[in-house]
Enzyme design. Structure first.
Site, PDB file in Angstrom:
ATOM      1  N   ARG A  58      37.651  55.475  56.807  1.00 15.88           N
ATOM      2  CA  ARG A  58      38.185  55.423  55.442  1.00 15.88           C
ATOM      3  C   ARG A  58      39.679  55.700  55.438  1.00 15.88           C
ATOM      4  O   ARG A  58      40.403  55.286  54.526  1.00 15.88           O
ATOM      5  CB  ARG A  58      37.440  56.422  54.549  1.00 15.88           C
ATOM      6  CG  ARG A  58      37.800  56.337  53.079  1.00 15.88           C
ATOM      7  CD  ARG A  58      36.674  56.829  52.183  1.00 15.88           C
ATOM      8  NE  ARG A  58      36.140  58.106  52.620  1.00 15.88           N
ATOM      9  CZ  ARG A  58      36.622  59.298  52.257  1.00 15.88           C
ATOM     10  NH1 ARG A  58      37.675  59.364  51.453  1.00 15.88           N
ATOM     11  NH2 ARG A  58      36.060  60.409  52.681  1.00 15.88           N
ATOM     12  N   TYR A 111      44.729  36.815  37.483  1.00 13.82           N
ATOM     13  CA  TYR A 111      43.338  36.744  37.922  1.00 13.82           C
ATOM     14  C   TYR A 111      42.503  37.607  36.978  1.00 13.82           C
ATOM     15  O   TYR A 111      42.947  38.657  36.533  1.00 13.82           O
ATOM     16  CB  TYR A 111      43.228  37.239  39.365  1.00 13.82           C
ATOM     17  CG  TYR A 111      41.815  37.358  39.876  1.00 13.82           C
ATOM     18  CD1 TYR A 111      41.037  36.221  40.069  1.00 13.82           C
ATOM     19  CD2 TYR A 111      41.268  38.603  40.162  1.00 13.82           C
ATOM     20  CE1 TYR A 111      39.735  36.325  40.536  1.00 13.82           C
ATOM     21  CE2 TYR A 111      39.975  38.711  40.637  1.00 13.82           C
ATOM     22  CZ  TYR A 111      39.212  37.577  40.814  1.00 13.82           C
ATOM     23  OH  TYR A 111      37.928  37.677  41.275  1.00 13.82           O
ATOM     24  N   ASP A 183      51.294  39.566  43.142  1.00 16.46           N
ATOM     25  CA  ASP A 183      50.091  39.021  43.777  1.00 16.46           C
ATOM     26  C   ASP A 183      50.480  37.686  44.389  1.00 16.46           C
ATOM     27  O   ASP A 183      50.802  36.737  43.674  1.00 16.46           O
ATOM     28  CB  ASP A 183      48.981  38.854  42.737  1.00 16.46           C
ATOM     29  CG  ASP A 183      47.650  38.435  43.355  1.00 16.46           C
ATOM     30  OD1 ASP A 183      47.663  37.792  44.422  1.00 16.46           O
ATOM     31  OD2 ASP A 183      46.604  38.735  42.754  1.00 16.46           O
ATOM     32  N   LYS A 208      40.634  34.824  50.442  1.00  9.18           N
ATOM     33  CA  LYS A 208      40.899  33.417  50.185  1.00  9.18           C
ATOM     34  C   LYS A 208      41.658  32.786  51.349  1.00  9.18           C
ATOM     35  O   LYS A 208      41.089  32.587  52.410  1.00  9.18           O
ATOM     36  CB  LYS A 208      41.614  33.289  48.847  1.00  9.18           C
ATOM     37  CG  LYS A 208      40.744  33.868  47.708  1.00  9.18           C
ATOM     38  CD  LYS A 208      41.390  33.813  46.374  1.00  9.18           C
ATOM     39  CE  LYS A 208      40.437  34.302  45.276  1.00  9.18           C
ATOM     40  NZ  LYS A 208      40.135  35.754  45.374  1.00  9.18           N
TER      41      LYS A 208
END
Length: 425
Positions: A58, A111, A183, A208
């Site tokens: 983590r 988005y 972004d 993506k």
């Protein structure tokens, strides 16, 4: 002696060479969640150093570190932080840099998950949010100057392909003492590098284009080291931890990024030009077209225009005639047949549809609009395959749908199967 800067194609193959730690040509996967320390001093160093790759996954992981360094170099940043998804990256940035009472500026077109964060989640925690049309550069800059802790942009934006002036936003944010975030998912680092225009932080949905094969979910944050370490603190609490195997898949997928993006750029431009002259299409949204209202801005801040475009048909039934494109929810990968919300509950689909409709109205999306995602299909001599350009076949009685197309398109199997005079059915 300082080594000369490497081309992106070279970075994608060799940027992580010094991270291998052994002579293996294929990168290793490090599935171990925790690592042993030799003594108390080493344990203390592992526990307190930000993003240590061998303390607890983590906090960091050797496979994370390897792919993060590659993405940071592609974007021109000092450091990068891997997350479990693109929204994990966006959430880590916003929740790590904003506090109650702060004011944030964002676009009206983002988005959908990002829009939900700004319109629903952040206000619940006392963050004041102002949404501005990204095409209105003066309005966006004025909103930042009125006092903002953070400004977030997305260019090209999802789904309208509208652009944001990165340099203008970065300069306004710097003057106001705000942090600017971009972004860069749809553009990719190969087509656009926001950090080079003064943007402070870049985020990606690596699911993506970076991954490129529809087989992983990942996100990434790129910035200067101090900011990445600050954002990393929030990811420890949020738990947006990328699995080691997904990090390895991402690293493997990125080896072909330059080839895939170049082909997607070419194919999207070819399809956009074809659709622009098609009688069944009312509007095409693609910044690479000379007719796009922000084409000059696109040419000034982008090397290529990406593989996603929007198109509005005069009749919705035109989409039923599409023969090559696949109905799916995500862009940037190689073909894989999927259905939209095929396994979701009916109520979930309705709520998602209502939210999409609301966002479409805010972003001025025309009824009947569709978003096309282009893959790297190529024909002889590197030319885009003609079949990839037949995006819409007009259903018109007594008229062959491929009739007005060039001979190269009429020669495709989909057209040869129907004699002139018969409509697509």
């Amino acid at each position: 002696m300082t080594s000369p800067p490497r081309r992106p194609d070279t970075l994608l193959i060799h940027a992580d060479r010094e991270d291998s730690g052994d002579a293996a040509l294929a990168p290793s996967i490090h599935p171990s969640v925790t690592h042993a320390a030799s003594d108390a001093d080493q344990f203390a160093e592992m526990a307190t150093r930000p993003r240590h790759p061998r303390f607890y996954t983590r906090y960091g992981n050797p496979t994370h570190e390897r792919v993060a360094r590659m993405i940071a170099r592609l974007e021109g940043g000092e450091a990068a932080l891997m997350t479990a998804s693109g929204m994990g990256a966006v959430s880590a940035v916003l929740l790590g840099l904003l506090a109650a009472g702060d004011r944030a500026v964002a676009q009206t077109s983002h988005y959908m998950g990002t829009t939900q964060l700004f319109s629903e989640l952040l206000p619940r925690f006392g963050v004041r949010v102002e949404l501005v049309d990204q095409a209105d550069t003066a309005g966006l800059v004025a909103a930042v100057r009125r006092g903002a802790r953070l400004v977030m942009v997305e260019t090209p934006s999802n789904p309208t392909m509208t652009l944001t002036d990165l340099r203008a936003v970065a300069e306004a944010a710097r003057a106001a003492g705000a942090i600017s975030v971009a972004d860069n998912t749809f553009a990719t680092p190969l087509n656009q590098q926001p950090l080079s225009y003064g943007i402070d932080v870049v985020v990606h949905s690596a699911t993506k284009y970076l991954g490129g094969h529809h087989d992983l979910i990942a996100g990434v944050v790129v910035s200067r080291t101090a900011l990445v370490d600050r954002i990393w603190q929030s990811t420890i609490a949020l738990g947006s931890t990328l699995g080691a195997f997904d990090a390895w898949l991402l690293l493997r997928g990125m080896r072909t990024l330059s080839l895939r993006v170049a082909r997607a750029n070419d194919n999207a431009l070819a399809v956009a030009r074809f659709l622009e002259g098609h009688p069944a299409i009312e509007a095409v949204h693609y910044p690479g077209l000379e007719s796009h209202p922000q084409h000059a801005l696109a040419r000034s801040q982008m090397r290529g225009f990406g593989g996603v475009l929007g198109a509005a048909a005069r009749r919705l039934r035109a989409y039923a005639a599409v023969r090559v494109a696949t109905t799916a929810v995500r862009a940037g990968g190689q073909p894989r047949r999927r259905r939209v919300a095929g396994g979701a509950r009916r109520g979930d689909v309705r709520r998602h549809a209502r939210r999409a409709a609301d966002e479409g109205r805010r972003n001025r999306a025309e009824p009947g609009a569709a978003r096309l995602r282009h893959r790297s299909h190529r024909g002889p001599a590197g030319r885009p395959r003609a079949s990839a350009r037949i995006a819409v076949e007009r259903r018109a009685s007594g008229r062959h749908p491929c009739g007005p197309h060039p001979a190269a398109l009429r020669s495709q199997p989909a057209c040869r199967a129907r004699p002139p005079g018969r409509a697509a059915g």
